[in-house]
Design a protein around this motif. Structure first.
Motif, PDB file in Angstrom:
ATOM      1  N   VAL A  50     -36.162  22.144 -34.242  1.00 48.21           N
ATOM      2  CA  VAL A  50     -37.036  21.125 -34.825  1.00 48.21           C
ATOM      3  C   VAL A  50     -38.282  21.740 -35.451  1.00 48.21           C
ATOM      4  CG1 VAL A  50     -36.264  19.281 -33.282  1.00 48.21           C
ATOM      5  CG2 VAL A  50     -38.195  20.693 -32.632  1.00 48.21           C
ATOM      6  N   THR A  51     -38.796  21.032 -36.448  1.00 49.76           N
ATOM      7  CA  THR A  51     -40.030  21.424 -37.131  1.00 49.76           C
ATOM      8  C   THR A  51     -41.221  21.025 -36.259  1.00 49.76           C
ATOM      9  OG1 THR A  51     -40.335  19.308 -38.238  1.00 49.76           O
ATOM     10  CG2 THR A  51     -38.932  20.924 -39.366  1.00 49.76           C
ATOM     11  N   PRO A  52     -42.417  21.437 -36.631  1.00 53.40           N
ATOM     12  CA  PRO A  52     -43.608  21.009 -35.881  1.00 53.40           C
ATOM     13  C   PRO A  52     -43.781  19.476 -35.870  1.00 53.40           C
ATOM     14  CG  PRO A  52     -44.156  22.867 -37.272  1.00 53.40           C
ATOM     15  CD  PRO A  52     -42.755  22.449 -37.641  1.00 53.40           C
ATOM     16  N   GLU A  53     -43.220  18.811 -36.871  1.00 58.84           N
ATOM     17  CA  GLU A  53     -43.289  17.341 -36.926  1.00 58.84           C
ATOM     18  C   GLU A  53     -42.109  16.687 -36.203  1.00 58.84           C
ATOM     19  OE1 GLU A  53     -45.270  19.445 -39.956  1.00 58.84           O
ATOM     20  OE2 GLU A  53     -43.100  19.201 -39.921  1.00 58.84           O
ATOM     21  N   ALA A  54     -41.296  17.460 -35.522  1.00 62.53           N
ATOM     22  CA  ALA A  54     -40.126  17.013 -34.747  1.00 62.53           C
ATOM     23  C   ALA A  54     -38.953  16.576 -35.631  1.00 62.53           C
ATOM     24  CB  ALA A  54     -40.509  15.907 -33.765  1.00 62.53           C
ATOM     25  N   LYS A  55     -38.883  17.067 -36.865  1.00 62.01           N
ATOM     26  CA  LYS A  55     -37.756  16.810 -37.738  1.00 62.01           C
ATOM     27  C   LYS A  55     -36.634  17.777 -37.373  1.00 62.01           C
ATOM     28  CE  LYS A  55     -36.399  17.524 -42.500  1.00 62.01           C
ATOM     29  NZ  LYS A  55     -36.852  18.088 -43.767  1.00 62.01           N
ATOM     30  N   LEU A  56     -35.433  17.255 -37.176  1.00 62.04           N
ATOM     31  CA  LEU A  56     -34.275  18.096 -36.864  1.00 62.04           C
ATOM     32  C   LEU A  56     -33.831  18.865 -38.107  1.00 62.04           C
ATOM     33  CD1 LEU A  56     -31.951  15.772 -34.758  1.00 62.04           C
ATOM     34  CD2 LEU A  56     -32.956  17.916 -34.011  1.00 62.04           C
ATOM     35  N   ILE A  57     -33.737  20.177 -37.983  1.00 64.48           N
ATOM     36  CA  ILE A  57     -33.220  20.972 -39.093  1.00 64.48           C
ATOM     37  C   ILE A  57     -31.910  21.667 -38.734  1.00 64.48           C
ATOM     38  CG2 ILE A  57     -35.432  21.298 -40.226  1.00 64.48           C
ATOM     39  CD1 ILE A  57     -35.492  24.123 -39.005  1.00 64.48           C
ATOM     40  N   LEU A  58     -31.597  21.677 -37.437  1.00 59.30           N
ATOM     41  CA  LEU A  58     -30.350  22.287 -36.960  1.00 59.30           C
ATOM     42  C   LEU A  58     -29.955  21.519 -35.697  1.00 59.30           C
ATOM     43  CD1 LEU A  58     -28.406  24.722 -37.323  1.00 59.30           C
ATOM     44  CD2 LEU A  58     -29.962  26.041 -35.902  1.00 59.30           C
ATOM     45  N   PHE A  59     -28.695  21.045 -35.662  1.00 59.07           N
ATOM     46  CA  PHE A  59     -28.243  20.269 -34.513  1.00 59.07           C
ATOM     47  C   PHE A  59     -26.752  20.435 -34.341  1.00 59.07           C
ATOM     48  CE2 PHE A  59     -26.614  16.340 -32.598  1.00 59.07           C
ATOM     49  CZ  PHE A  59     -27.359  16.312 -31.437  1.00 59.07           C
ATOM     50  N   HIS A  60     -26.341  20.567 -33.090  1.00 61.45           N
ATOM     51  CA  HIS A  60     -24.912  20.612 -32.764  1.00 61.45           C
ATOM     52  C   HIS A  60     -24.731  19.938 -31.414  1.00 61.45           C
ATOM     53  CE1 HIS A  60     -20.806  22.073 -32.485  1.00 61.45           C
ATOM     54  NE2 HIS A  60     -21.073  22.474 -31.252  1.00 61.45           N
ATOM     55  N   ARG A  61     -23.725  19.097 -31.314  1.00 58.83           N
ATOM     56  CA  ARG A  61     -23.459  18.382 -30.067  1.00 58.83           C
ATOM     57  C   ARG A  61     -22.090  18.720 -29.572  1.00 58.83           C
ATOM     58  NH1 ARG A  61     -23.673  11.942 -29.084  1.00 58.83           N
ATOM     59  NH2 ARG A  61     -23.497  12.113 -26.863  1.00 58.83           N
TER      60      ARG A  61
END
Length: 61
Positions: A50-61
């Motif tokens: 996540v970015t400093p603003e809590a935006k997801l830039i990489l995710f895997h479930r």
């Protein structure tokens, strides 16, 4: 430079990796995060970056 957070979780919910790193852009941070996952062998575990603003830039479930 901005500070990004990379977190990896086990199936039980336990944190396996929780670290911060700096990058100049979201694209660079995504590359750094993917490289770190490959280094640790966690690319197939649930993870997020996540970015400093809590935006997801990489995710895997």
């Amino acid at each position: 430079m901005r500070t990004y957070a990379l977190t990896v979780f086990a199936q039980s919910g336990e944190k396996l990796l929780d670290e911060s790193f700096t990058a100049t852009s979201d694209d660079e941070a995504k590359s750094i995060g993917q490289a770190r996952l490959e280094e640790t062998g966690y690319q197939e575990y649930t993870h997020r970056c996540v970015t400093p603003e809590a935006k997801l830039i990489l995710f895997h479930r």
